[in-house]
Design an enzyme around this catalytic site. Structure first.
Site, PDB file in Angstrom:
ATOM      1  CG  HIS A 240       0.335   7.068   5.531  1.00  0.00           C
ATOM      2  ND1 HIS A 240       1.190   7.120   6.110  1.00  0.00           N
ATOM      3  CD2 HIS A 240       0.408   4.818   5.147  1.00  0.00           C
ATOM      4  CE1 HIS A 240       2.103   6.220   6.083  1.00  0.00           C
ATOM      5  NE2 HIS A 240       1.776   5.535   5.918  1.00  0.00           N
TER       6      HIS A 240
ATOM      7  CG  HIS B 130      -1.245   1.531   6.952  1.00  0.00           C
ATOM      8  ND1 HIS B 130      -0.483   1.318   8.024  1.00  0.00           N
ATOM      9  CD2 HIS B 130       0.087   2.440   6.276  1.00  0.00           C
ATOM     10  CE1 HIS B 130       1.206   1.854   8.064  1.00  0.00           C
ATOM     11  NE2 HIS B 130       1.067   2.298   6.850  1.00  0.00           N
ATOM     12  CD  GLU B 131      -1.128   2.192   2.958  1.00  0.00           C
ATOM     13  OE1 GLU B 131      -0.405   3.788   2.917  1.00  0.00           O
ATOM     14  OE2 GLU B 131      -0.848   1.235   2.863  1.00  0.00           O
TER      15      GLU B 131
ATOM     16  CD  GLN C 119       3.001   5.815   2.752  1.00  0.00           C
ATOM     17  OE1 GLN C 119       2.458   5.417   2.864  1.00  0.00           O
ATOM     18  NE2 GLN C 119       4.312   5.094   3.299  1.00  0.00           N
TER      19      GLN C 119
ATOM     20  CB  CYS D   5       4.870   2.045   7.185  1.00  0.00           C
ATOM     21  SG  CYS D   5       3.991   3.368   6.596  1.00  0.00           S
ATOM     22  CG  LEU D   6       6.411   0.910   1.744  1.00  0.00           C
ATOM     23  CD1 LEU D   6       6.055   1.308   0.400  1.00  0.00           C
ATOM     24  CD2 LEU D   6       7.231   0.102   0.909  1.00  0.00           C
TER      25      LEU D   6
ATOM     26  N   GLY E  18       0.800  -1.352   0.238  1.00  0.00           N
ATOM     27  CA  GLY E  18       0.013   0.034  -0.357  1.00  0.00           C
ATOM     28  C   GLY E  18       1.165   1.250  -0.009  1.00  0.00           C
TER      29      GLY E  18
HETATM   30 NI    NI Z   1       2.253   3.059   5.513  1.00  0.00          NI
END
Ligand code: NI
Length: 176
Positions: free
Chosen positions: A145, A141-142, A51, A99-100, A46
């Site tokens: 963000h 989660h996204e 991000q 998470c990236l 995701g």
């Molecule tokens: Ni994330």
């Protein structure tokens, strides 16, 4: 298509609120394509606009990689603009998340087990999904963000600071 750079904590863009898109036009579709490419390359399941330093309400998800590990069939790539949780279950679910933007760190996060999410799809049409399991955690989660919220914000400050320090250390060691 081209790739974006993924922003890593503690960059302030990750704490900012993303703004709704007026409509899904070619520019947004291009952004969705680029975000998918960036996510696959990372690799992740995701990615939200914050991000990649864009502050519009756009996110992409593809849980296929993890579904294959679990030998389940996933829905394939999902692109969302202006996603909104319109219903959530009272039942909760705990799952390990990463998470990236917080590389190589994982922790259990508790969220509503099932959510219904309304959004505009790749063609700009109104769509709705009901998500459970991995997809449910991922979409929540996204969306977080886009509201400047990270999974570590659900942890105790002790755990959160430990994770952020570890990322800092990795940066200093130039692992990231
Ligand atoms: Ni994330």
């Amino acid at each position: 298509m081209s790739k974006y750079d993924i922003i890593i904590v503690p960059d302030p863009v990750l704490k900012q609120q993303a703004q709704p898109v007026a409509k899904v036009d070619d520019a947004i579709r291009q952004q969705m394509d680029n975000m998918l490419e960036t996510m696959y390359e990372a690799p992740g399941i995701g990615l939200a606009a914050n991000q990649v330093s864009m502050l519009n309400r756009v996110l992409v998800i593809d849980t296929t990689r993890r579904d294959e590990e679990a030998e389940e069939e996933g829905p394939g790539p999902i692109c969302m603009a202006n996603p909104e949780v319109v219903w959530k279950s009272e039942n909760m679910s705990v799952m390990e998340e990463g998470c990236l933007s917080i590389p190589q760190q994982y922790a259990d996060v508790e969220r509503p087990a099932i959510v219904k999410v309304k959004y505009l799809d790749y063609d700009g049409k109104e769509a709705e999904i009901e998500a459970n399991g991995l997809l449910s955690h991922c979409v929540q989660h996204e969306i977080d963000h886009l509201n400047g919220v990270l999974f570590v914000d659900y942890l105790s400050s002790l755990k959160r600071n430990m994770i952020l320090r570890r990322v800092d250390k990795l940066k200093k060691q130039e692992v990231l």
